[in-house]
Motif scaffolding. Structure first.
Motif, mmCIF file in Angstrom:
data_model
loop_
_atom_site.group_PDB
_atom_site.id
_atom_site.type_symbol
_atom_site.label_atom_id
_atom_site.label_comp_id
_atom_site.label_asym_id
_atom_site.label_seq_id
_atom_site.Cartn_x
_atom_site.Cartn_y
_atom_site.Cartn_z
ATOM 1 N N GLY A 109 0.819 -1.209 0.000
ATOM 2 C CA GLY A 109 0.000 0.000 0.000
ATOM 3 C C GLY A 109 0.845 1.247 0.000
ATOM 4 O O GLY A 109 0.621 2.183 -0.779
ATOM 5 N N ALA A 110 1.860 1.271 0.873
ATOM 6 C CA ALA A 110 2.746 2.438 0.932
ATOM 7 C C ALA A 110 3.563 2.576 -0.340
ATOM 8 O O ALA A 110 3.721 3.679 -0.881
ATOM 9 C CB ALA A 110 3.672 2.319 2.146
ATOM 10 N N ALA A 111 4.086 1.454 -0.856
ATOM 11 C CA ALA A 111 4.915 1.497 -2.062
ATOM 12 C C ALA A 111 4.116 1.954 -3.274
ATOM 13 O O ALA A 111 4.594 2.760 -4.082
ATOM 14 C CB ALA A 111 5.531 0.121 -2.318
ATOM 15 N N GLY A 137 -4.037 7.030 -2.849
ATOM 16 C CA GLY A 137 -4.599 5.892 -2.134
ATOM 17 C C GLY A 137 -6.082 6.063 -1.846
ATOM 18 O O GLY A 137 -6.874 5.136 -2.026
ATOM 19 N N LEU A 138 -6.463 7.245 -1.397
ATOM 20 C CA LEU A 138 -7.865 7.508 -1.085
ATOM 21 C C LEU A 138 -8.736 7.471 -2.343
ATOM 22 O O LEU A 138 -9.842 6.932 -2.323
ATOM 23 C CB LEU A 138 -8.001 8.863 -0.388
ATOM 24 C CG LEU A 138 -7.405 8.953 1.020
ATOM 25 C CD1 LEU A 138 -7.474 10.390 1.534
ATOM 26 C CD2 LEU A 138 -8.128 8.016 1.991
ATOM 27 N N ILE A 143 -12.850 4.666 -5.717
ATOM 28 C CA ILE A 143 -13.257 4.117 -7.015
ATOM 29 C C ILE A 143 -13.687 2.657 -6.903
ATOM 30 O O ILE A 143 -14.660 2.230 -7.543
ATOM 31 C CB ILE A 143 -12.107 4.265 -8.039
ATOM 32 C CG1 ILE A 143 -11.918 5.748 -8.413
ATOM 33 C CG2 ILE A 143 -12.382 3.433 -9.300
ATOM 34 C CD1 ILE A 143 -10.727 6.018 -9.302
ATOM 35 N N VAL A 144 -12.983 1.864 -6.085
ATOM 36 C CA VAL A 144 -13.308 0.430 -6.011
ATOM 37 C C VAL A 144 -14.255 0.096 -4.852
ATOM 38 O O VAL A 144 -14.708 -1.042 -4.742
ATOM 39 C CB VAL A 144 -12.024 -0.425 -5.888
ATOM 40 C CG1 VAL A 144 -11.074 -0.132 -7.037
ATOM 41 C CG2 VAL A 144 -11.325 -0.206 -4.544
ATOM 42 N N TRP A 145 -14.553 1.055 -3.989
ATOM 43 C CA TRP A 145 -15.309 0.799 -2.759
ATOM 44 C C TRP A 145 -16.670 0.166 -3.017
ATOM 45 O O TRP A 145 -17.084 -0.751 -2.326
ATOM 46 C CB TRP A 145 -15.465 2.104 -1.986
ATOM 47 C CG TRP A 145 -16.148 1.971 -0.656
ATOM 48 C CD1 TRP A 145 -17.477 2.159 -0.380
ATOM 49 C CD2 TRP A 145 -15.531 1.624 0.591
ATOM 50 N NE1 TRP A 145 -17.721 1.968 0.953
ATOM 51 C CE2 TRP A 145 -16.543 1.633 1.580
ATOM 52 C CE3 TRP A 145 -14.219 1.317 0.967
ATOM 53 C CZ2 TRP A 145 -16.280 1.341 2.901
ATOM 54 C CZ3 TRP A 145 -13.960 1.024 2.295
ATOM 55 C CH2 TRP A 145 -14.977 1.035 3.247
ATOM 56 N N TRP A 306 -6.287 -2.846 -5.138
ATOM 57 C CA TRP A 306 -7.330 -2.461 -4.191
ATOM 58 C C TRP A 306 -8.613 -3.266 -4.457
ATOM 59 O O TRP A 306 -9.362 -3.558 -3.545
ATOM 60 C CB TRP A 306 -7.617 -0.973 -4.296
ATOM 61 C CG TRP A 306 -6.892 -0.052 -3.361
ATOM 62 C CD1 TRP A 306 -7.462 0.905 -2.556
ATOM 63 C CD2 TRP A 306 -5.475 0.072 -3.128
ATOM 64 N NE1 TRP A 306 -6.489 1.602 -1.858
ATOM 65 C CE2 TRP A 306 -5.265 1.105 -2.186
ATOM 66 C CE3 TRP A 306 -4.366 -0.594 -3.640
ATOM 67 C CZ2 TRP A 306 -3.998 1.482 -1.746
ATOM 68 C CZ3 TRP A 306 -3.092 -0.223 -3.196
ATOM 69 C CH2 TRP A 306 -2.928 0.802 -2.260
ATOM 70 N N ASN A 307 -8.864 -3.625 -5.720
ATOM 71 C CA ASN A 307 -10.043 -4.407 -6.053
ATOM 72 C C ASN A 307 -9.774 -5.910 -5.953
ATOM 73 O O ASN A 307 -10.455 -6.623 -5.213
ATOM 74 C CB ASN A 307 -10.507 -4.048 -7.466
ATOM 75 C CG ASN A 307 -11.726 -4.834 -7.915
ATOM 76 O OD1 ASN A 307 -11.609 -5.966 -8.381
ATOM 77 N ND2 ASN A 307 -12.900 -4.243 -7.773
ATOM 78 N N GLY A 308 -8.784 -6.409 -6.692
ATOM 79 C CA GLY A 308 -8.571 -7.846 -6.805
ATOM 80 C C GLY A 308 -8.083 -8.516 -5.533
ATOM 81 O O GLY A 308 -8.598 -9.580 -5.148
ATOM 82 N N VAL A 309 -7.107 -7.919 -4.874
ATOM 83 C CA VAL A 309 -6.576 -8.553 -3.664
ATOM 84 C C VAL A 309 -7.571 -8.410 -2.520
ATOM 85 O O VAL A 309 -7.637 -9.265 -1.629
ATOM 86 C CB VAL A 309 -5.194 -7.976 -3.309
ATOM 87 C CG1 VAL A 309 -4.606 -8.706 -2.105
ATOM 88 C CG2 VAL A 309 -4.241 -8.115 -4.497
#
Length: 427
Positions: A109-111, A137-138, A143-145, A306-309
């Motif tokens: 996430g940070a990277a 990140g936000l 978008i995927v939420w 953010w979506n797949g994992v």
């Protein structure tokens, strides 16, 4: 036979796809896997060795086609998710995967946020890098939420188009030497470049997102063995597109850097270096043009992960808790899905300000080095097991290919594992 072939293009609940609609989840997994780090790897290969390792980059694309096809075939033919398959391989898979997905998510996430922020900070230097990282990140989380896969796929397709124009455009302006390109297709390894060659062949576009393919197939509506042929077309075309990106970056490295004796950084900073070289050689517009492509490759990876994992985590947690496959908490947009989006987005922000703790990085590196061997070997088991319908199991040549791939990733994993734990013994 005609009716059978028509049925192969659709499950009963989904209409036959128009020819362009056949392409879907494969493009998502390929776009997610080809991030800034992968572009740098091929760029540096071109800058150091010219076209000599072009063949290795292409082999890397073929390896990903084989792995993703295996993951997709398992999901469609067995009716089980990849994590359900791993559990069939033994409890040890849970012992490995549980800490992996948590530590990987925190550090990745940070990277990913930092990587996405780099080109934006270069375009708008008055704004602090961490501001761009947090906003990226936000924005990805928002978008995927809500979990609308169709919309998500359209957004990814837009970023792939943007990457194609900018990355391939950068290669075109360098006027590649086609004769030299052809010689690069002949397999050979420069002196002292064995590990680098193996890494290029095995590392480009390869992460946990390869295993997420089955989840995207389900969200797309491709859920039965009748979709296997379509899945193979989807996967192959998508990775051919990613191969174009890889070859384009190697061309840029060979023509723009190798021929001029220039070098770039190994990390994402290498793409900033390249943008500067492009600006000096072809004008400021070309520099900005490429930075937009750099941003597109990084942000598409944020969206894909953010979506797949998050889907993988939802399945993982729901499976451990014994929830049914159709329980909304295990699906896109559900509670567990959103919980992992938060994990990918909020805690990693602390690493942006505090720096990356050495212990966490060592754990991340060690687990990361083992994931691709884990995926390749478990697929080799699952695709030959009694849990797979006999007609869809591996043939002897698929076993040979997957066996060679597994051996490659074991060798790479050992090398990366040594590098990951080295800091513990350096002081």
């Amino acid at each position: 036979m005609v009716n059978d072939e028509a049925a192969a293009l659709r499950p009963s609940s989904v209409e036959p796809p128009h020819k362009w609609r056949v392409i879907g989840p494969g493009l998502v997994v390929a776009a997610t896997g080809i991030g800034a780090g992968d572009l740098v790897a091929t760029l540096v290969a071109g800058s150091r060795f010219g076209y000599t390792l072009l063949w290795a980059a292409i082999v890397g694309v073929l390896i990903k086609i084989a792995l993703v096809e295996g993951a997709g075939r398992w999901t469609l033919a067995s009716g089980k998710s990849i994590f359900e398959g791993w559990r069939l391989a033994g409890r040890w898979t849970v012992v490995f995967f549980a800490p992996y997905i948590l530590i990987w998510g925190l550090v990745y996430g940070a990277a990913a946020m930092s990587s996405t922020a780099l080109p934006l900070a270069a375009l708008f230097p008055a704004v602090d890098l961490n501001v761009f990282a947090i906003v990226s990140g936000l924005l990805g989380a928002v978008i995927v939420w809500f979990g609308r896969y169709k919309t998500f796929e359209y957004i990814i397709a837009f970023f792939v188009g943007l990457m194609f124009v900018t990355v391939v455009g950068a290669a075109v302006v360098t006027l590649p030497n086609l004769g030299a390109v052809v010689t690069g297709l002949i397999p050979r390894i420069p002196d002292g470049a064995l590990i680098y060659t193996l890494s290029l062949a095995g590392g480009v576009g390869g992460t946990i997102t390869l295993a997420a393919y089955g989840y995207w197939l389900k969200e797309k509506g491709w859920t039965t063995p009748r979709w296997i042929r379509v899945m193979r077309i989807d996967n192959t075309v998508a990775y051919v597109v990613s191969g174009v990106f890889v070859v384009s970056m190697l061309v840029v490295g060979a023509e723009l850097l190798y021929s001029s004796g220039l070098t770039v950084e190994d990390g994402e900073g290498g793409l900033l270096d390249l943008a500067g070289v492009l600006g000096e050689r072809y004008g400021t517009f070309m520099s900005y043009f490429f930075l937009i492509g750099f941003w597109a490759s990084s942000f598409s990876s944020i969206l894909g992960v953010w979506n797949g994992v998050s889907l993988m985590f939802a399945d993982f947690l729901g499976n451990l808790r014994g929830l049914g496959a159709d329980d909304p908490r295990r699906r896109i947009g559900g509670l567990y899905y959103r919980l992992y989006i938060v994990w990918l987005t909020i805690p990693p922000m602390a690493l942006l300000f505090l720096g990356k703790p050495i212990g966490l990085i060592v754990a991340y590196g060690a687990l990361g080095a083992l994931f691709m061997p884990f995926l390749a070997t478990t697929l080799l088991y699952l695709l030959n097991s009694r849990h797979m319908p006999k007609q869809h199991r591996n043939t002897w040549y698929l076993n040979l290919i997957l066996g060679v791939i597994a051996a490659l990733f074991v060798a790479l994993g050992v090398n990366e594992l040594v590098k990951a734990v080295a800091p513990l013994f350096s002081s």
